[in-house]
Design a protein around this motif. Structure first.
Motif, PDB file in Angstrom:
ATOM      1  N   THR A 204      39.235  31.355  47.403  1.00  0.00           N
ATOM      2  CA  THR A 204      37.961  30.898  47.297  1.00  0.00           C
ATOM      3  C   THR A 204      37.470  31.041  45.787  1.00  0.00           C
ATOM      4  O   THR A 204      37.226  32.159  45.369  1.00  0.00           O
ATOM      5  CB  THR A 204      37.150  31.533  48.364  1.00  0.00           C
ATOM      6  OG1 THR A 204      37.471  31.006  49.600  1.00  0.00           O
ATOM      7  CG2 THR A 204      35.464  30.846  48.090  1.00  0.00           C
ATOM      8  N   LEU A 205      36.734  30.135  45.061  1.00  0.00           N
ATOM      9  CA  LEU A 205      36.168  30.358  43.761  1.00  0.00           C
ATOM     10  C   LEU A 205      34.622  30.667  44.091  1.00  0.00           C
ATOM     11  O   LEU A 205      34.186  29.558  44.822  1.00  0.00           O
ATOM     12  CB  LEU A 205      36.442  29.217  42.939  1.00  0.00           C
ATOM     13  CG  LEU A 205      38.172  28.948  42.622  1.00  0.00           C
ATOM     14  CD1 LEU A 205      38.098  27.481  41.719  1.00  0.00           C
ATOM     15  CD2 LEU A 205      38.377  29.971  41.856  1.00  0.00           C
ATOM     16  N   MET A 206      34.181  31.474  43.621  1.00  0.00           N
ATOM     17  CA  MET A 206      32.932  31.743  43.636  1.00  0.00           C
ATOM     18  C   MET A 206      31.893  31.594  42.719  1.00  0.00           C
ATOM     19  O   MET A 206      32.607  31.642  41.409  1.00  0.00           O
ATOM     20  CB  MET A 206      32.630  33.325  44.124  1.00  0.00           C
ATOM     21  CG  MET A 206      33.547  33.839  45.452  1.00  0.00           C
ATOM     22  SD  MET A 206      32.847  33.027  47.018  1.00  0.00           S
ATOM     23  CE  MET A 206      31.327  33.745  47.277  1.00  0.00           C
ATOM     24  N   PRO A 207      30.549  31.529  42.598  1.00  0.00           N
ATOM     25  CA  PRO A 207      29.709  31.113  41.477  1.00  0.00           C
ATOM     26  C   PRO A 207      29.907  32.281  40.615  1.00  0.00           C
ATOM     27  O   PRO A 207      30.059  33.507  41.003  1.00  0.00           O
ATOM     28  CB  PRO A 207      28.353  31.105  42.097  1.00  0.00           C
ATOM     29  CG  PRO A 207      28.540  30.622  43.622  1.00  0.00           C
ATOM     30  CD  PRO A 207      29.845  31.210  43.802  1.00  0.00           C
ATOM     31  N   GLY A 208      30.097  31.781  39.421  1.00  0.00           N
ATOM     32  CA  GLY A 208      30.197  33.007  38.387  1.00  0.00           C
ATOM     33  C   GLY A 208      31.701  33.157  37.810  1.00  0.00           C
ATOM     34  O   GLY A 208      31.918  33.783  36.873  1.00  0.00           O
ATOM     35  N   ASP A 209      32.569  32.678  38.759  1.00  0.00           N
ATOM     36  CA  ASP A 209      33.989  32.883  38.259  1.00  0.00           C
ATOM     37  C   ASP A 209      34.371  32.104  36.929  1.00  0.00           C
ATOM     38  O   ASP A 209      33.899  30.899  36.938  1.00  0.00           O
ATOM     39  CB  ASP A 209      34.984  32.356  39.515  1.00  0.00           C
ATOM     40  CG  ASP A 209      34.791  33.398  40.857  1.00  0.00           C
ATOM     41  OD1 ASP A 209      34.408  34.640  40.624  1.00  0.00           O
ATOM     42  OD2 ASP A 209      35.451  32.968  41.826  1.00  0.00           O
ATOM     43  N   LEU A 210      35.251  32.620  36.435  1.00  0.00           N
ATOM     44  CA  LEU A 210      35.837  31.950  35.064  1.00  0.00           C
ATOM     45  C   LEU A 210      37.331  31.427  35.287  1.00  0.00           C
ATOM     46  O   LEU A 210      38.201  32.156  35.656  1.00  0.00           O
ATOM     47  CB  LEU A 210      35.681  32.906  34.112  1.00  0.00           C
ATOM     48  CG  LEU A 210      34.404  33.427  33.417  1.00  0.00           C
ATOM     49  CD1 LEU A 210      34.172  34.518  32.449  1.00  0.00           C
ATOM     50  CD2 LEU A 210      33.527  32.313  32.976  1.00  0.00           C
ATOM     51  N   ILE A 211      37.340  30.157  34.715  1.00  0.00           N
ATOM     52  CA  ILE A 211      38.669  29.736  34.315  1.00  0.00           C
ATOM     53  C   ILE A 211      38.751  29.606  32.839  1.00  0.00           C
ATOM     54  O   ILE A 211      38.227  28.696  32.403  1.00  0.00           O
ATOM     55  CB  ILE A 211      39.145  28.292  35.234  1.00  0.00           C
ATOM     56  CG1 ILE A 211      38.802  28.778  36.696  1.00  0.00           C
ATOM     57  CG2 ILE A 211      40.510  28.142  34.982  1.00  0.00           C
ATOM     58  CD1 ILE A 211      38.892  27.464  37.562  1.00  0.00           C
ATOM     59  N   LEU A 212      39.954  30.319  32.149  1.00  0.00           N
ATOM     60  CA  LEU A 212      40.147  29.987  30.951  1.00  0.00           C
ATOM     61  C   LEU A 212      41.456  29.228  30.842  1.00  0.00           C
ATOM     62  O   LEU A 212      42.320  29.648  31.618  1.00  0.00           O
ATOM     63  CB  LEU A 212      40.326  31.332  30.433  1.00  0.00           C
ATOM     64  CG  LEU A 212      39.438  32.672  30.343  1.00  0.00           C
ATOM     65  CD1 LEU A 212      39.839  33.743  29.522  1.00  0.00           C
ATOM     66  CD2 LEU A 212      38.126  32.040  30.056  1.00  0.00           C
ATOM     67  N   THR A 213      41.174  27.979  30.314  1.00  0.00           N
ATOM     68  CA  THR A 213      42.285  26.699  30.325  1.00  0.00           C
ATOM     69  C   THR A 213      43.168  26.849  29.650  1.00  0.00           C
ATOM     70  O   THR A 213      44.169  25.807  29.599  1.00  0.00           O
ATOM     71  CB  THR A 213      41.487  25.653  30.468  1.00  0.00           C
ATOM     72  OG1 THR A 213      40.627  25.457  29.105  1.00  0.00           O
ATOM     73  CG2 THR A 213      40.374  25.309  31.474  1.00  0.00           C
ATOM     74  N   GLY A 214      43.624  27.758  28.731  1.00  0.00           N
ATOM     75  CA  GLY A 214      44.817  27.868  27.847  1.00  0.00           C
ATOM     76  C   GLY A 214      44.269  27.315  26.385  1.00  0.00           C
ATOM     77  O   GLY A 214      43.439  26.921  26.078  1.00  0.00           O
ATOM     78  N   THR A 215      45.554  27.377  25.494  1.00  0.00           N
ATOM     79  CA  THR A 215      45.368  27.282  24.102  1.00  0.00           C
ATOM     80  C   THR A 215      46.390  26.227  23.670  1.00  0.00           C
ATOM     81  O   THR A 215      47.591  26.373  24.076  1.00  0.00           O
ATOM     82  CB  THR A 215      45.284  28.580  23.305  1.00  0.00           C
ATOM     83  OG1 THR A 215      44.745  28.409  22.090  1.00  0.00           O
ATOM     84  CG2 THR A 215      46.576  29.125  23.213  1.00  0.00           C
ATOM     85  N   PRO A 216      46.134  25.577  22.449  1.00  0.00           N
ATOM     86  CA  PRO A 216      47.374  24.813  21.940  1.00  0.00           C
ATOM     87  C   PRO A 216      48.045  25.633  20.897  1.00  0.00           C
ATOM     88  O   PRO A 216      47.916  26.719  20.780  1.00  0.00           O
ATOM     89  CB  PRO A 216      46.384  23.764  21.383  1.00  0.00           C
ATOM     90  CG  PRO A 216      44.977  24.227  20.986  1.00  0.00           C
ATOM     91  CD  PRO A 216      44.716  25.007  21.995  1.00  0.00           C
TER      92      PRO A 216
END
Length: 261
Positions: free
Chosen positions: A217-229
């Protein structure tokens, strides 16, 4: 709208960008304008909800996987970071003593705004509160295996600057065409060292939300850092690193030696 969280006059305030400055939202100072140089920038996240979970993606750009001589993953490669690693715009990141290779990673950070559980890809963006810029430093010395990264690689205090702004999801989705066509750039001491575009992610933002919410479960405030080139280089004490994402912001960070922190 671009939102910020800052320290000023002995207190912490929420603010918004206004005519080249910050307009405070705190009740006692509501409407007051302050300059960017008058404040201490904090991670642009409200204290409640604060991040419960910080999910970071590895090898989510094919060119970066190639740069590191790894095969692009068949499903999202993710690891968890602690909240203590987060610092704000213009803050200092410590390069530990004895490190041989420490590099930046310019990343689009997704801030969850609504509880997400088994969310479909089609509905995923409705669960986003906004977007910010993250610089997810990695200390390559401790990297044994990208598929099982040592905590010392990424999960260190001061090693994840984010900010300066949290840009409302509605602005990104309606005004800028969504999160999947934004240019990324990094400079070190004014020299361009990294360029890319979020359209080149292997797993896009809706796919990541669908994937993670399928088993947690993803909750309000959770962060997803999506990677880098690709385009990462070693950074030394004194280096000024600016990671920027089109329409989202320009995040400045300075490397400092461990004994100077």
């Amino acid at each position: 709208m671009k939102r910020a969280r800052i320290a000023w006059a002995g207190a912490v305030h929420d603010g918004v960008e206004a005519e080249g400055g910050l307009e405070l939202l705190t009740s006692a100072f509501k409407g007051r304008r302050v300059g960017f140089d008058e404040v201490v920038w904090l991670p642009p996240l409200a204290p409640t909800p604060r991040p419960r979970t910080v999910l970071a993606l590895g090898l989510n750009y094919a060119d970066h996987a190639k740069e590191l001589a790894f095969k692009a993953p068949d499903e999202p490669l993710a690891f968890i970071k602690g909240e203590a690693s987060l610092i704000g715009h213009r803050a200092f990141t410590v390069r530990p003593d004895g490190v041989n290779f420490m590099h930046y990673e310019c990343e689009l950070a997704v801030v969850i705004g609504r509880t997400a559980k088994r969310v479909s890809k089609a509905d995923a963006l409705q669960h986003v509160a906004g977007y910010t810029v993250a610089n997810d430093y990695a200390i390559r010395d401790h990297l044994e295996n990208w598929y099982r990264p040592n905590l010392k690689v990424k999960n260190r205090d001061t090693c994840t600057p984010i900010g300066p702004w949290l840009v409302d999801a509605a602005d990104v989705h309606e005004r800028f065409g969504g999160p999947m066509n934004l240019a990324l750039k990094t400079t070190v001491n004014g020299n361009i060292t990294q360029q890319g575009n979020t359209k080149d992610m292997i797993f896009d933002v809706p796919t990541l939300i669908e994937y993670f919410s399928g088993f947690m479960t993803l909750m309000p405030g959770d962060l997803i850092l999506t990677g880098t080139p690709d385009g990462v280089v070693d950074c030394q004490p004194g280096d000024v690193v600016i990671t920027s994402i089109e329409h989202i912001g320009e995040l400045t960070n300075t490397i400092t030696a461990q004994g100077q922190a």
